[in-house]
Write an enzyme that holds these catalytic residues in place. Structure first.
Site, PDB file in Angstrom:
ATOM      1  N   THR A  66       0.787  -1.130   0.088  1.00  0.00           N
ATOM      2  CA  THR A  66       0.075  -0.106   0.083  1.00  0.00           C
ATOM      3  C   THR A  66       1.029   1.211   0.060  1.00  0.00           C
ATOM      4  O   THR A  66       2.186   1.096  -0.169  1.00  0.00           O
ATOM      5  CB  THR A  66      -1.008  -0.154   1.101  1.00  0.00           C
ATOM      6  OG1 THR A  66      -1.861   0.976   1.118  1.00  0.00           O
ATOM      7  CG2 THR A  66      -0.384  -0.060   2.701  1.00  0.00           C
ATOM      8  N   LYS A  70       3.386   1.314  -3.814  1.00  0.00           N
ATOM      9  CA  LYS A  70       3.007   0.485  -4.923  1.00  0.00           C
ATOM     10  C   LYS A  70       3.556   0.682  -6.194  1.00  0.00           C
ATOM     11  O   LYS A  70       3.603  -0.097  -7.112  1.00  0.00           O
ATOM     12  CB  LYS A  70       1.282   0.825  -5.256  1.00  0.00           C
ATOM     13  CG  LYS A  70       0.409   0.685  -3.996  1.00  0.00           C
ATOM     14  CD  LYS A  70      -0.940   0.871  -4.388  1.00  0.00           C
ATOM     15  CE  LYS A  70      -1.946   0.570  -3.204  1.00  0.00           C
ATOM     16  NZ  LYS A  70      -3.224   0.497  -3.721  1.00  0.00           N
ATOM     17  N   ASP A 106      -6.333  -3.615  -7.498  1.00  0.00           N
ATOM     18  CA  ASP A 106      -7.091  -2.556  -7.261  1.00  0.00           C
ATOM     19  C   ASP A 106      -8.129  -2.341  -8.203  1.00  0.00           C
ATOM     20  O   ASP A 106      -9.250  -2.143  -8.120  1.00  0.00           O
ATOM     21  CB  ASP A 106      -6.372  -1.351  -7.072  1.00  0.00           C
ATOM     22  CG  ASP A 106      -5.753  -1.211  -5.813  1.00  0.00           C
ATOM     23  OD1 ASP A 106      -6.185  -1.760  -4.777  1.00  0.00           O
ATOM     24  OD2 ASP A 106      -4.753  -0.577  -5.718  1.00  0.00           O
TER      25      ASP A 106
HETATM   26  N1  LIG Z   1     -10.928   1.671  -1.809  1.00  0.00           N
HETATM   27  C1  LIG Z   1      -9.659   1.048  -2.167  1.00  0.00           C
HETATM   28  O1  LIG Z   1      -9.580  -0.129  -2.106  1.00  0.00           O
HETATM   29  C2  LIG Z   1      -8.555   1.980  -2.569  1.00  0.00           C
HETATM   30  C3  LIG Z   1      -7.557   1.373  -3.248  1.00  0.00           C
HETATM   31  C4  LIG Z   1      -6.478   2.149  -3.611  1.00  0.00           C
HETATM   32  C5  LIG Z   1      -6.432   3.544  -2.864  1.00  0.00           C
HETATM   33  N2  LIG Z   1      -7.134   3.898  -2.182  1.00  0.00           N
HETATM   34  C6  LIG Z   1      -7.173   5.299  -1.861  1.00  0.00           C
HETATM   35  O2  LIG Z   1      -7.080   6.170  -2.702  1.00  0.00           O
HETATM   36  C7  LIG Z   1      -6.475   7.211  -2.279  1.00  0.00           C
HETATM   37  C8  LIG Z   1      -5.331   7.673  -3.393  1.00  0.00           C
HETATM   38  O3  LIG Z   1      -4.414   6.782  -3.508  1.00  0.00           O
HETATM   39  P1  LIG Z   1      -3.273   6.754  -4.421  1.00  0.00           P
HETATM   40  O4  LIG Z   1      -2.300   5.706  -4.355  1.00  0.00           O
HETATM   41  O5  LIG Z   1      -3.855   7.203  -5.847  1.00  0.00           O
HETATM   42  O6  LIG Z   1      -2.462   8.043  -3.927  1.00  0.00           O
HETATM   43  P2  LIG Z   1      -1.222   8.882  -4.870  1.00  0.00           P
HETATM   44  O7  LIG Z   1      -0.697   8.137  -5.973  1.00  0.00           O
HETATM   45  O8  LIG Z   1      -0.349   9.784  -3.997  1.00  0.00           O
HETATM   46  O9  LIG Z   1      -2.363  10.119  -5.803  1.00  0.00           O
HETATM   47  C9  LIG Z   1      -2.954  11.000  -4.897  1.00  0.00           C
HETATM   48  C10 LIG Z   1      -3.918  11.814  -5.702  1.00  0.00           C
HETATM   49  O10 LIG Z   1      -4.655  12.716  -4.993  1.00  0.00           O
HETATM   50  C11 LIG Z   1      -4.569  14.155  -5.580  1.00  0.00           C
HETATM   51  N3  LIG Z   1      -4.767  14.825  -4.234  1.00  0.00           N
HETATM   52  C12 LIG Z   1      -3.765  14.924  -3.136  1.00  0.00           C
HETATM   53  N4  LIG Z   1      -4.165  15.682  -2.380  1.00  0.00           N
HETATM   54  C13 LIG Z   1      -5.092  16.582  -2.987  1.00  0.00           C
HETATM   55  C14 LIG Z   1      -5.784  17.932  -2.758  1.00  0.00           C
HETATM   56  N5  LIG Z   1      -5.745  18.764  -1.669  1.00  0.00           N
HETATM   57  N6  LIG Z   1      -6.590  18.610  -3.879  1.00  0.00           N
HETATM   58  C15 LIG Z   1      -6.787  17.601  -5.011  1.00  0.00           C
HETATM   59  N7  LIG Z   1      -6.225  16.450  -5.403  1.00  0.00           N
HETATM   60  C16 LIG Z   1      -5.325  16.173  -4.255  1.00  0.00           C
HETATM   61  C17 LIG Z   1      -3.292  13.952  -6.278  1.00  0.00           C
HETATM   62  O11 LIG Z   1      -3.217  15.361  -6.932  1.00  0.00           O
HETATM   63  P3  LIG Z   1      -1.710  15.932  -7.470  1.00  0.00           P
HETATM   64  O12 LIG Z   1      -1.166  15.016  -8.704  1.00  0.00           O
HETATM   65  O13 LIG Z   1      -2.080  17.231  -7.897  1.00  0.00           O
HETATM   66  O14 LIG Z   1      -0.595  15.811  -6.247  1.00  0.00           O
HETATM   67  C18 LIG Z   1      -3.319  12.663  -6.705  1.00  0.00           C
HETATM   68  O15 LIG Z   1      -4.065  12.822  -8.148  1.00  0.00           O
HETATM   69  C19 LIG Z   1      -5.941   6.898  -0.890  1.00  0.00           C
HETATM   70  O16 LIG Z   1      -6.798   7.692   0.018  1.00  0.00           O
HETATM   71  C20 LIG Z   1      -5.989   5.687  -0.823  1.00  0.00           C
HETATM   72  O17 LIG Z   1      -6.380   4.909   0.434  1.00  0.00           O
HETATM   73  C21 LIG Z   1      -8.565   3.016  -2.085  1.00  0.00           C
END
Ligand SMILES: NC(=O)c1ccc[n+]([C@@H]2O[C@H](COP(=O)([O-])OP(=O)(O)OC[C@H]3O[C@@H](n4cnc5c(N)ncnc54)[C@H](OP(=O)(O)O)[C@@H]3O)[C@@H](O)[C@H]2O)c1
Length: 266
Positions: A66, A70, A106
């Site tokens: 996680t 990843k 995922d």
């Molecule tokens: N339900 C499930 O099974 C599952 C599975 C996987 C992930 N998730 C959840 O999905 C979320 C994202 O995970 P990830 O792995 O994709 O993270 P990541 O690769 O770090 O990507 C984060 C994303 O969120 C955006 N972001 C962060 N803060 C923001 C803000 N204040 N305003 C606008 N955009 C913002 C970022 O935009 P920028 O590019 O502009 O920084 C980027 O697009 C997490 O909360 C994770 O726990 C859930």
């Protein structure tokens, strides 16, 4: 009972103490009578490489991966499936005598969850965010031949990945909100109650299906519900991605009902 021959599985991340995966994976092992245990490995970035090598050396059978590892984990994989290559991210490792196998479940978790609420084949979908979760969801949507609009705070990141998934980048979510059937939040916005909204949520109407990857009812989902839209949180996606990992590790059908029940109300 944990014995000398109990197999060990886990989740590696930082932070990871809040993870629900140990809850439902241990319930699944117990219910299927599998002699295995699933634990959380909280590993600091500077120790990540050593940890991966250590997991293998300790004969751990498999782990979920996680945040924030990843993508970083791909470097250690010996065998990667095609979806992992396209998404550039893995959330499941299986340690075998041939090496480290990397998978992404995922996108499967997302697809199974959303399909329980709506048919997305050919639908207009707005995806918010361009990180790892977004790429997995874009992969799933592309398979379903959805017409994808992509918005991200940092537009250049959206522009970079959009061609891989046949998505059209938009400047503002509001630009296409009335054209889309489905809205998917893949960002972490909404985890904290005082997070500012990604767009004006009052623009959501009853024809929308709104999916949030976050496991709880976020402001986005609350407003969607109030406005008559269908609102889906990320809890089923989480359980379903874990169920696919369980299948990869054990070769057995995961006990979905048991897994879901174990995280209800947590
Ligand atoms: N339900 C499930 O099974 C599952 C599975 C996987 C992930 N998730 C959840 O999905 C979320 C994202 O995970 P990830 O792995 O994709 O993270 P990541 O690769 O770090 O990507 C984060 C994303 O969120 C955006 N972001 C962060 N803060 C923001 C803000 N204040 N305003 C606008 N955009 C913002 C970022 O935009 P920028 O590019 O502009 O920084 C980027 O697009 C997490 O909360 C994770 O726990 C859930």
């Amino acid at each position: 009972m944990i014995k000398g021959d109990t197999e060990i599985y886990g989740v590696i991340g930082f932070p990871v103490k809040h993870s629900l995966s140990p809850v439902f994976q241990n319930e699944a092992f117990r219910s299927e009578g599998i002699n295995a245990v699933y634990v959380a490995f909280e590993v600091k970035p500077e120790d990540f490489e050593e940890a991966i090598r250590g997991l293998r050396a300790l004969n751990i059978k498999g782990v979920n991966v996680t945040l924030p590892y990843k993508e970083a984990v791909l470097k250690y994989a010996d065998i990667t499936s095609n979806d992992v290559k396209v998404i550039s991210s893995a959330n499941t490792l299986k340690f075998t005598s041939e090496g480290i196998e990397a998978y992404n479940t995922d996108w499967m978790g997302f697809l199974r969850s959303i399909k329980e609420h709506t048919d997305i084949k050919g639908k207009n979908v707005l995806v918010l965010g361009a990180g790892g979760a977004s790429r997995a969801i874009l992969f799933a949507l592309q398979r379903e031949e959805a017409n994808i609009y992509l918005w991200n705070r940092t537009k250049s990141k959206a522009q970079q990945i959009a061609p891989l998934f046949g998505a059209t980048v938009v400047d503002m979510p509001e630009d296409v909100i009335h054209e889309v059937d489905v809205i998917v939040n893949t960002t972490s916005v909404g985890l904290n109650e005082n997070d500012p909204p990604l767009f004006n949520y009052e623009k959501i109407d009853e024809k929308h299906v709104v999916f949030d990857v976050i496991y709880k009812e976020t402001e986005l989902l609350k407003t969607a519900k109030l406005r008559g839209a269908k609102a889906i949180d990320g809890l089923d996606m989480l359980v379903y991605q874990g169920a696919e990992s369980f299948k990869i590790w054990t070769g057995k059908e995961p006990p979905i009902k048991v897994m879901k029940k174990s995280v209800q109300g947590i």
